[in-house]
Design an enzyme around this catalytic site. Structure first.
Site, mmCIF file in Angstrom:
data_model
loop_
_atom_site.group_PDB
_atom_site.id
_atom_site.type_symbol
_atom_site.label_atom_id
_atom_site.label_comp_id
_atom_site.label_asym_id
_atom_site.label_seq_id
_atom_site.Cartn_x
_atom_site.Cartn_y
_atom_site.Cartn_z
ATOM 1 N N HIS A 140 71.389 58.063 142.889
ATOM 2 C CA HIS A 140 70.544 57.372 141.917
ATOM 3 C C HIS A 140 70.153 55.982 142.438
ATOM 4 O O HIS A 140 68.973 55.597 142.377
ATOM 5 C CB HIS A 140 71.270 57.246 140.586
ATOM 6 N N GLU A 205 69.897 58.102 130.906
ATOM 7 C CA GLU A 205 70.711 58.013 132.108
ATOM 8 C C GLU A 205 71.967 58.854 131.901
ATOM 9 O O GLU A 205 72.728 58.632 130.952
ATOM 10 C CB GLU A 205 71.080 56.558 132.425
ATOM 11 N N GLN A 246 62.780 46.727 131.456
ATOM 12 C CA GLN A 246 63.685 46.447 132.560
ATOM 13 C C GLN A 246 62.953 45.864 133.770
ATOM 14 O O GLN A 246 63.422 44.910 134.393
ATOM 15 C CB GLN A 246 64.419 47.736 132.951
#
Length: 433
Positions: A140, A205, A246
């Site tokens: 990731h 997530e 973000q």
């Protein structure tokens, strides 16, 4: 490093008199996870999941069915006191419960304390004093880094230190609680200034949660060799992320409003003792990677510190449900893609004298596998929104839409042992308010 050992509670031949427990996909007698539940018309209290039933631990303590040493921890509607018990006491309670549910002679006294799980409400298992989220899924981290830094996806510190940040404990919710689409600042690439409004790039997530058991005093550390003794259990964790917020806010201090609006966890604590058969060697570091610093290195941890867990993500849109279509699997992958073990996470968190407390929750960060069918977020699956996913209805998704329901699942598997599951970790996206 001293991990819980395999014993009679993991015996694949052990069966239970509880109807539906044998062969249950998540909660056979070999699992026995703890949670907080409310029976119909009753208050919240501690319970153990077995098959499609929940055993009332508070009632068992009140009626004298529990060992005296364990009875005292079930007076409150949280598992914090249970998590704080020494590992030996938690193991003794697990062995007692396993014997109770496998001995037909115990059925008359025990069966009245079983509730149908479908009739009960589930709550957060503990009062979470603090929550920290890490970034140990190396695939990731590489995938996300490649979107922004194609030539240098991993920053230099990644392979030396378990990267993490302090999250928001107050907004953690159990499976089933809707996620209200967050509002916040974002700066579209074509705009000269930021705008305020609902997130347009809402993501999930796929993570594991690590429940802290015994804590450490402020100013003291948790040596890596002792870190396993400070882990009470595990759960699933979905750290919902507003990717547009973000991207605008993370420099210079990292995640804030993009992640603090809600995180979802599975409500059952799969104990460290239940996971004993599913411990495997940590994958070796690639050639040329640095050796971890001594405070993060333990040979036993490298030999047994990883977890044999298969993780899956499924998506269901409102239209799919209206047309009675099953959820679509987005990804499936292993949990051993963690670059750092759970024990290294704990040891690092306390390495500066930070005090961990029973019921604290640590997230692993997104656990993606090496191939696209095992990626743990839409940010990866869609290449940052560039390649949309086509649902069975013909709908397309770059990020989550209102009415979408996202479900995480996990099963621990090992040859020669009964598989155990983690229960549901799901939530539906509700419109912004």
């Amino acid at each position: 490093m001293s991990f819980p050992r395999i014993d009679e509670t993991h015996d694949p031949a052990r069966s239970s008199w509880v109807e539906g427990a044998d062969g249950h996909p998540a909660f056979p007698i070999q699992n026995l996870p703890y949670g907080i539940f409310s029976p119909p018309g009753g208050a919240a209290r501690a319970g153990v999941a077995i098959g499609e039933r929940i055993f009332d631990l508070r009632a068992a303590a009140q009626t004298g069915l529990l060992p005296a040493a364990a009875s005292a921890v079930f007076g409150e509607p949280t598992l914090n006191a249970l998590m704080a018990l020494p590992a030996a006491d938690r193991l003794a309670l697990r062995r007692w419960l396993s014997a109770l549910f496998s001995d037909e002679a115990q059925r008359p006294a025990t069966e009245p304390l079983l509730h149908r799980a479908a009739d009960c409400a589930l709550h957060l298992p503990a009062t979470i004093g603090d929550y920290s989220d890490f970034y140990v899924g190396i695939h990731h981290a590489t995938n996300i880094g490649r979107l922004f830094r194609p030539d240098n996806p991993l920053l230099p510190n990644y392979k030396y230190v378990p990267i993490g940040y302090h999250g928001r404990a107050s907004s953690i919710r159990p499976s089933g609680v809707p996620v209200v689409r967050p509002r916040g600042q974002r700066k579209p690439p074509e705009a000269d200034a930021p705008v305020v409004g609902p997130s347009q790039r809402l993501d999930y997530e796929l993570e594991l949660g690590i429940w802290i058991g015994a804590g450490n005093a402020l100013g003291e550390t948790v040596p890596i060799a002792d870190a396993a003794d400070h882990i009470a259990g595990f759960c699933l964790l979905n750290d919902w992320s507003a990717r547009d917020f973000q991207a605008w806010e993370y420099v210079p201090l990292g995640p804030f409003l993009a992640k603090n609006f809600q995180s979802t966890i599975s409500p059952w604590v799969v104990t460290a003792e239940a996971m004993a058969p599913f411990r495997i060697a940590q994958p070796p570091r690639p050639q040329g990677d640095p050796q971890p610093l001594p405070y993060l290195w333990d040979e036993a941890d490298q030999a047994q510190g990883a977890l044999a867990i298969d993780l899956e993500v499924h998506l269901s849109s409102a239209k799919m449900r209206a047309e009675a279509m099953p959820p679509m699997r987005l990804s499936r992958g292993p949990a051993f893609s963690m670059y750092w073990t759970a024990q290294q996470i704990v040891a690092h968190h306390a390495s500066n004298g930070c005090n961990l407390n029973p019921g604290d929750l640590l997230g692993t960060g997104t656990l993606s596998g090496p191939t696209p069918d095992s990626f743990g977020s839409l940010m990866e699956l869609t290449g940052g929104g560039q390649a949309k996913i086509v649902l069975p209805t013909g709908e397309e998704r770059a990020f989550l839409e209102d009415g979408d329901e996202l479900a995480l699942s996990a099963v621990a598997r090992a040859d020669g042992y009964v598989s155990i599951g983690f229960g549901e970790c799901r939530a539906m996206i509700a419109p912004a308010r």
